[in-house]
Write an enzyme that holds these catalytic residues in place. Structure first.
Site, PDB file in Angstrom:
ATOM      1  CG  ASP A 109      68.734  67.966  31.673  1.00 36.35           C
ATOM      2  OD1 ASP A 109      69.453  68.940  31.389  1.00 36.35           O
ATOM      3  OD2 ASP A 109      68.210  67.235  30.813  1.00 36.35           O
ATOM      4  CG  ASP A 150      63.978  74.123  23.202  1.00 33.58           C
ATOM      5  OD1 ASP A 150      65.159  74.162  22.823  1.00 33.58           O
ATOM      6  OD2 ASP A 150      63.637  74.210  24.387  1.00 33.58           O
TER       7      ASP A 150
END
EC number: 5.3.1.16
Length: 243
Positions: free
Chosen positions: A129, A10
């Site tokens: 998500d 990330d």
């Protein structure tokens, strides 16, 4: 079929970071994204899950850096974060990544999402998500701060649009090292009609073994982030545990 592991890199402000529950400001920095990605490749990864957090949060982009990283890797890359229009999609695919993940765009712009799926097929996955609120499965967008509707309704639409793959995250688990939501993974895999990749909460080799038990039900892979960076286990250990 053995579970595919996707170590995560990330990226925020040019650095490899990990967040807790996806919250901006909860970053722990782990150095250069290039070094992190190459380390996973050297450790035996077949895939790297590469995320532009700044693009996901709408606060800038690391596009050029990510393109360089993809270019240097010999393994397959799943690229994610802020891919919400044709310009961003074209740039992401042009890096040579194997596939991209659409997140917010799949919730906010269904027509564009359908067109991206129709044009690029297997190279487009959709990230779901999920936050479970009082028993309801709600989707989260814009770096997990906006409500994106009911999981099952959106999944029905995406299935009709021919989505080829889903990356499923329980946002309350991500970056917490508290174990994956196996029930959610099994439920989504049961209705998705396409492979599912698990994301969030993996803390141990036993967690990975538990996800691997779901491969027959349609769970194809698992993204592993914080557990690797925190030294809970090594990638070679993880690969051995699920193969």
């Amino acid at each position: 079929m053995s579970l595919v592991l996707l170590p995560a890199v990330d990226v925020a402000d040019g650095q490899a970071v990990r967040l807790v529950q996806g919250k901006a400001g909860s970053e722990t920095t782990y150095g250069s994204p290039r070094d992190a990605a190459l380390a996973w490749q050297n450790d035996g990864a077949e895939w790297v899950h590469l995320v532009d957090l700044d693009a996901a949060f709408g606060r800038g982009s690391n596009r050029e850096l990510l393109a360089q990283v993809v270019g240097e890797l010999d393994v397959k890359v799943e690229l994610s974060g802020g891919i919400r229009d044709d310009e961003a999609l074209t740039a992401a695919l042009a890096t040579g990544c194997a596939r991209v993940n659409l997140g917010t765009a799949a919730l906010e712009d269904p027509e564009w999402c359908a067109s991206a799926i129709a044009r690029h097929g297997e190279r487009v996955a959709v990230g779901l998500d999920v936050e479970i609120v009082e028993g309801a499965h709600r989707l989260r967008g814009r770096g997990w701060v906006s409500d994106g509707g009911d999981l099952w309704e959106v999944l029905e639409r995406l299935r009709a649009q021919g989505c080829s793959r889903y990356v499923v995250t329980d946002v309350t688990k991500d970056g917490t090292l508290t174990g994956p939501n196996l029930e959610l993974l099994a439920q989504v895999a049961g209705v998705a009609n396409a492979p599912v990749i698990a994301s969030g909460g993996v803390s141990s080799l036993d967690d990975l073994r538990a996800i691997a038990e779901l491969t027959g039900a349609g769970v194809e892979g698992a993204i592993v982030g914080k557990a690797l960076y925190a030294g809970r286990f090594t990638l070679p250990d993880a690969i051995a545990a699920v193969s």
